[in-house]
Design an enzyme around this catalytic site. Structure first.
Site, short mmCIF file in Angstrom:
data_model
loop_
_atom_site.label_atom_id
_atom_site.label_comp_id
_atom_site.label_asym_id
_atom_site.label_seq_id
_atom_site.Cartn_x
_atom_site.Cartn_y
_atom_site.Cartn_z
N THR A 1 0.87 -0.96 0.08
CA THR A 1 -0.17 0.17 0.07
C THR A 1 0.75 1.00 -0.04
O THR A 1 1.47 1.62 0.96
CB THR A 1 -0.89 -0.08 1.18
OG1 THR A 1 -1.75 -1.08 1.07
CG2 THR A 1 -1.83 1.22 1.19
N LYS B 1 -7.26 1.51 -2.98
CA LYS B 1 -6.88 1.03 -1.59
C LYS B 1 -7.05 2.19 -0.64
O LYS B 1 -7.41 2.05 0.49
CB LYS B 1 -5.23 0.78 -1.70
CG LYS B 1 -4.84 0.14 -0.19
CD LYS B 1 -5.64 -1.22 0.22
CE LYS B 1 -5.28 -1.68 1.70
NZ LYS B 1 -3.88 -2.36 1.70
N LYS C 1 0.27 4.91 8.43
CA LYS C 1 1.11 5.04 7.12
C LYS C 1 -0.02 5.23 6.01
O LYS C 1 -0.05 6.32 5.40
CB LYS C 1 2.18 4.19 7.07
CG LYS C 1 2.66 4.27 5.39
CD LYS C 1 1.99 3.45 4.38
CE LYS C 1 2.31 1.98 4.50
NZ LYS C 1 1.65 1.00 3.49
#
Length: 288
Positions: free
Chosen positions: A98, A173, A241
């Site tokens: 990701t 995502k 993150k």
């Protein structure tokens, strides 16, 4: 028919299981990770160790990267020792980390100059999905390359979708992570409330998970929480993150994200309490 040689860079909680599926499907698998011990079980199953991304780029047909942060992706793909500089025309590079949509586009553009194909293909499903080969895989890049590599994706996931040009997988995502952020605060608040109201949490779970409030996160994470199991299927540090990336991308789109911003602050507080290596279900501890 000879099966593609698959290179895996990153064999952590999820990458280890994903590479294992490739081995069991009969693919020659080459692995590299910064800590070799993390690949020991794959090596015992027949995977071949390589010493660098540069070496891997010259050995395989497809490289799959599954690492922690965009900075790790940048280091693996770019520079004199990176995959792009050392790959041959026809090599396929698939980043399943990701990462940022912007970086996915940069990788695609740089690789195209050298005749190398790329896909950004982040996943959802956590450690359970990786182990069971039931990941949801979100793919951006050239559609023809997607169809070419679909049989590989199907060995790791049960729901693989082509979303559009380079960066589209990463954008999808981000939408996924925004939804999960809201879901995690919802289920944790609900069951803290149930506990404080004197209800039996397991009975509440059996009841509301059968109705409209149910979600994958509720069904999979609440039993872990009840058991005091906060081990990572997905690390808090990595979710922070992801939320940071989503907030940055939303700002570029001129969008405000009050829900995401709130959940990010809660997870930031847990990191300050030393929970960065815990699983995302440790949001439950916020109320301690």
């Amino acid at each position: 028919m000879t099966k593609e040689k698959i290179g895996f860079i990153g064999t952590g909680v999820m990458g280890r299981s994903m590479a294992g599926h490739m081995l069991r499907a009969g693919h020659p698998v080459y692995v590299y990770t910064r800590t070799k011990e993390k690949a020991d079980d794959l090596l015992a199953q027949g995977a071949v160790w390589v010493h660098s991304p540069k070496e891997m780029a010259g050995l395989v047909d497809v490289v799959i990267t599954m690492v922690g942060y965009p900075a790790d992706v940048q280091a693996i793909y770019f520079g004199d020792e990176g995959l792009i500089a050392n790959g041959r025309p026809g090599l396929v590079l698939i980043d399943m980390t990701t990462s940022t949509p912007t970086l996915a586009v940069e990788i695609n553009q740089a690789a195209k100059i050298r005749g190398i194909d790329t896909l950004d293909a982040p996943v959802s499903g956590g450690d359970v999905g990786a182990k069971q080969a039931k990941l949801t895989i979100m793919v951006g890049g050239d559609k023809a390359v997607y169809h070419k590599t679909l049989p590989i994706f199907e060995k790791m996931g049960s729901n693989c979708t082509y979303l559009g040009e380079a960066g589209s997988g990463q954008h999808t995502k981000m939408a996924n992570q925004i939804a999960i952020a809201g879901t995690m605060i919802g289920i944790c608040e609900a069951f803290v409330y149930a506990e404080k109201a004197g209800l039996e949490p397991e009975a509440v779970l059996a009841t509301i998970s059968a109705g409209a409030a149910s979600s994958w996160s509720m069904v999979n994470y609440m039993p872990r929480i009840f058991a005091g199991d906060f081990a990572p299927g997905f690390y808090i540090k990595h979710f922070v993150k992801d939320m940071t990336i989503a907030l940055d991308e939303a700002e570029k789109l001129g969008m405000i994200t009050p829900g995401l911003s709130t959940v990010k602050k809660m997870y930031d507080e847990l990191v300050e309490r030393g929970e960065s290596e815990s699983g995302t279900q440790a949001l439950y501890k916020y109320w301690d």
